[in-house]
Motif scaffolding. Structure first.
Motif, PDB file in Angstrom:
ATOM      1  N   TYR A  98     -10.092  21.295 -22.442  1.00 18.34           N
ATOM      2  CA  TYR A  98      -9.773  21.611 -23.827  1.00 18.34           C
ATOM      3  C   TYR A  98      -9.438  20.356 -24.624  1.00 18.34           C
TER       4      TYR A  98
ATOM      5  N   LEU B   2      -6.356  22.943 -17.962  1.00 20.73           N
ATOM      6  CA  LEU B   2      -6.344  22.584 -19.376  1.00 20.73           C
ATOM      7  C   LEU B   2      -7.213  21.364 -19.696  1.00 20.73           C
ATOM      8  N   ALA B   3      -7.694  20.667 -18.688  1.00 26.57           N
ATOM      9  CA  ALA B   3      -8.479  19.444 -18.891  1.00 26.57           C
ATOM     10  C   ALA B   3      -9.692  19.624 -19.801  1.00 26.57           C
TER      11      ALA B   3
ATOM     12  N   SER C 233       1.913  22.052 -11.494  1.00 24.46           N
ATOM     13  CA  SER C 233       1.655  21.183 -12.634  1.00 24.46           C
ATOM     14  C   SER C 233       0.251  20.591 -12.553  1.00 24.46           C
ATOM     15  N   VAL C 234      -0.166  20.200 -11.360  1.00 25.22           N
ATOM     16  CA  VAL C 234      -1.519  19.675 -11.159  1.00 25.22           C
ATOM     17  C   VAL C 234      -2.551  20.757 -11.479  1.00 25.22           C
ATOM     18  N   THR C 235      -2.268  21.990 -11.077  1.00 15.48           N
ATOM     19  CA  THR C 235      -3.155  23.123 -11.370  1.00 15.48           C
ATOM     20  C   THR C 235      -3.250  23.359 -12.876  1.00 15.48           C
ATOM     21  N   HIS C 236      -2.112  23.295 -13.562  1.00 16.41           N
ATOM     22  CA  HIS C 236      -2.115  23.440 -15.022  1.00 16.41           C
ATOM     23  C   HIS C 236      -2.964  22.347 -15.672  1.00 16.41           C
ATOM     24  N   GLU C 237      -2.757  21.117 -15.243  1.00 18.23           N
ATOM     25  CA  GLU C 237      -3.519  19.995 -15.806  1.00 18.23           C
ATOM     26  C   GLU C 237      -5.017  20.214 -15.631  1.00 18.23           C
ATOM     27  N   ALA C 238      -5.434  20.656 -14.446  1.00 19.54           N
ATOM     28  CA  ALA C 238      -6.859  20.885 -14.179  1.00 19.54           C
ATOM     29  C   ALA C 238      -7.403  22.018 -15.049  1.00 19.54           C
TER      30      ALA C 238
ATOM     31  N   LEU D 117      -5.909  22.711 -27.683  1.00 18.04           N
ATOM     32  CA  LEU D 117      -4.587  22.861 -27.079  1.00 18.04           C
ATOM     33  C   LEU D 117      -3.532  23.170 -28.141  1.00 18.04           C
TER      34      LEU D 117
END
Length: 166
Positions: A138, A135-136, A128-133, A143
């Motif tokens: 955009y 997508l940050a 989830s942290v990887t996804h957040e990073a 999104l």
């Protein structure tokens, strides 16, 4: 002559090349997702089908429409007997629990159990942290476009898959 479409970064690439690149990225996403799912399943001593079932049950719960055993069988393209055995195993390990169906006591709704939530949070929290990073960078509008794109592709894939023979 290929159709040219300008992207918002100022470059021109043929539409066919863009589509081929997108399909390639989707294939890479699918492979990466399969690897991550297989790693999770192996760490939890689950079969790959168990992981697929847990994913389907989680998605249905998130959408507010819990699955019955029949719907899970349809989703996984397995017999009801195979799904019954699978759900028995997942329930015995605390990954799933059954709730009597409100209007028909012979059927049950499937829910993710506490154990599954606990081990999933520990394993998928870093993802989830990887996804957040990722997508940050955009904007919300970008999104929204990504979400529409993914929903359209998933819908098309689901329709295509539904037409395939079992």
């Amino acid at each position: 002559m290929p159709t040219m479409e300008a992207d918002d970064r100022g470059g021109d690439r043929p539409r066919e090349a863009l589509i081929a690149s997108i399909v390639g990225e989707l294939q890479g996403l699918s492979l990466a997702s399969d690897r991550i799912g297989a790693a999770f399943a192996a760490r939890q001593d689950l079969h790959q089908t168990d992981f697929r079932a847990l994913t389907a049950i989680t998605r249905a719960e998130r959408e507010g429409d819990p699955l019955t055993g029949r719907r899970l069988a349809d989703e996984l393209r397995l017999s009801q007997a195979a799904v019954s055995y699978l759900v028995d195993r997942l329930a015995a390990s605390g990954h799933v629990w059954r709730e009597p169906y409100p209007r028909d006591g012979r059927r049950t709704l499937l829910h993710i159990g506490g154990r599954a939530r606990q081990v999933a949070a520990a394993f998928f929290g870093p993802l989830s942290v990887t996804h957040e990073a990722a997508l940050a960078p955009y904007s919300a509008a970008e999104l929204e476009l990504c979400l529409r794109f993914l929903a359209d592709v998933n819908g098309a894939l689901s329709s295509f898959g539904a037409e395939l023979p079992h």
